[in-house]
Design a protein around this motif. Structure first.
Motif, PDB file in Angstrom:
ATOM      1  N   VAL A  62       7.653   2.203  12.717  1.00 28.71           N
ATOM      2  CA  VAL A  62       7.824   3.207  11.674  1.00 28.71           C
ATOM      3  C   VAL A  62       7.384   2.701  10.300  1.00 28.71           C
ATOM      4  CG1 VAL A  62       9.681   4.418  12.860  1.00 28.71           C
ATOM      5  CG2 VAL A  62      10.218   2.512  11.358  1.00 28.71           C
ATOM      6  N   MET A  63       6.715   1.570  10.263  1.00 29.04           N
ATOM      7  CA  MET A  63       6.245   1.040   8.987  1.00 29.04           C
ATOM      8  C   MET A  63       5.046   1.834   8.501  1.00 29.04           C
ATOM      9  SD  MET A  63       8.378  -1.318   8.360  1.00 29.04           S
ATOM     10  CE  MET A  63       7.661  -2.263   7.057  1.00 29.04           C
ATOM     11  N   ARG A  64       5.034   2.087   7.212  1.00 27.66           N
ATOM     12  CA  ARG A  64       3.928   2.838   6.625  1.00 27.66           C
ATOM     13  C   ARG A  64       2.820   1.885   6.197  1.00 27.66           C
ATOM     14  NH1 ARG A  64       6.333   7.323   2.719  1.00 27.66           N
ATOM     15  NH2 ARG A  64       4.249   7.025   1.936  1.00 27.66           N
ATOM     16  N   GLU A  65       1.643   2.424   6.095  1.00 30.22           N
ATOM     17  CA  GLU A  65       0.486   1.622   5.718  1.00 30.22           C
ATOM     18  C   GLU A  65       0.400   1.385   4.212  1.00 30.22           C
ATOM     19  OE1 GLU A  65      -1.429   0.135   7.918  1.00 30.22           O
ATOM     20  OE2 GLU A  65      -0.214   1.040   9.496  1.00 30.22           O
ATOM     21  N   ASP A  66       1.162   2.125   3.414  1.00 31.30           N
ATOM     22  CA  ASP A  66       1.034   2.018   1.965  1.00 31.30           C
ATOM     23  C   ASP A  66       2.020   1.033   1.341  1.00 31.30           C
ATOM     24  OD1 ASP A  66       3.316   3.427   2.368  1.00 31.30           O
ATOM     25  OD2 ASP A  66       2.809   5.096   1.050  1.00 31.30           O
ATOM     26  N   VAL A  67       2.388   0.002   2.080  1.00 30.04           N
ATOM     27  CA  VAL A  67       3.341  -0.981   1.578  1.00 30.04           C
ATOM     28  C   VAL A  67       2.819  -1.640   0.304  1.00 30.04           C
ATOM     29  CG1 VAL A  67       4.482  -3.169   2.088  1.00 30.04           C
ATOM     30  CG2 VAL A  67       4.349  -1.392   3.833  1.00 30.04           C
ATOM     31  N   ALA A  72       3.063  -2.623  -5.496  1.00 33.32           N
ATOM     32  CA  ALA A  72       2.331  -2.699  -6.757  1.00 33.32           C
ATOM     33  C   ALA A  72       3.020  -1.868  -7.840  1.00 33.32           C
ATOM     34  CB  ALA A  72       0.898  -2.219  -6.555  1.00 33.32           C
ATOM     35  N   GLN A  73       3.752  -0.848  -7.461  1.00 33.65           N
ATOM     36  CA  GLN A  73       4.427   0.020  -8.427  1.00 33.65           C
ATOM     37  C   GLN A  73       5.843  -0.458  -8.755  1.00 33.65           C
ATOM     38  OE1 GLN A  73       4.256   3.924  -6.715  1.00 33.65           O
ATOM     39  NE2 GLN A  73       2.031   4.033  -6.838  1.00 33.65           N
ATOM     40  N   ALA A  74       6.300  -1.502  -8.100  1.00 37.81           N
ATOM     41  CA  ALA A  74       7.658  -1.996  -8.340  1.00 37.81           C
ATOM     42  C   ALA A  74       7.761  -2.601  -9.731  1.00 37.81           C
ATOM     43  CB  ALA A  74       8.025  -3.039  -7.290  1.00 37.81           C
ATOM     44  N   PRO A  75       8.833  -2.307 -10.464  1.00 38.83           N
ATOM     45  CA  PRO A  75       8.974  -2.881 -11.804  1.00 38.83           C
ATOM     46  C   PRO A  75       9.140  -4.399 -11.780  1.00 38.83           C
ATOM     47  CG  PRO A  75      10.909  -1.583 -11.213  1.00 38.83           C
ATOM     48  CD  PRO A  75       9.916  -1.424 -10.116  1.00 38.83           C
TER      49      PRO A  75
END
Length: 94
Positions: A62-67, A72-75
């Motif tokens: 169930v892992m997504r490809e956009d990890v 990259a968007q994490a503060p």
């Protein structure tokens, strides 16, 4: 398996702090007897050829490809992990 009688249903309802009317006690006693009878029948089913399983559904990743996009968007991050403030620390803005 012990039979379910009205006093047992009344006892369990008391433990759960559920107030039941006399009509409900009679109805639930009958319903529980039917349920336990069905469970008793399952003891006679031969399951020796059925392999043990944790799930009857096929497992999928169930892992997504956009990890990488999310990271990259994490503060604030540390490697492949999100870095968050410990819940016991005082907040600097408090």
């Amino acid at each position: 398996m012990p039979a379910i009688d009205r006093s047992r249903v009344e006892h369990v309802a008391g433990l759960a702090r559920i107030a039941l009317t006399d009509e409900e006690l009679d109805r639930f006693t009958g319903q529980l007897q039917v349920i336990l009878g069905a469970i008793e029948q399952l003891k006679d089913v031969d399951t020796s050829a059925v392999p043990p399983s944790a799930s009857v559904l096929p497992l999928e990743n169930v892992m997504r490809e956009d990890v990488e996009v999310v990271l990259a968007q994490a503060p604030d991050r540390e490697g492949d992990l999100f870095r968050v403030q410990a819940s016991l620390e005082e907040r600097p803005d408090a």
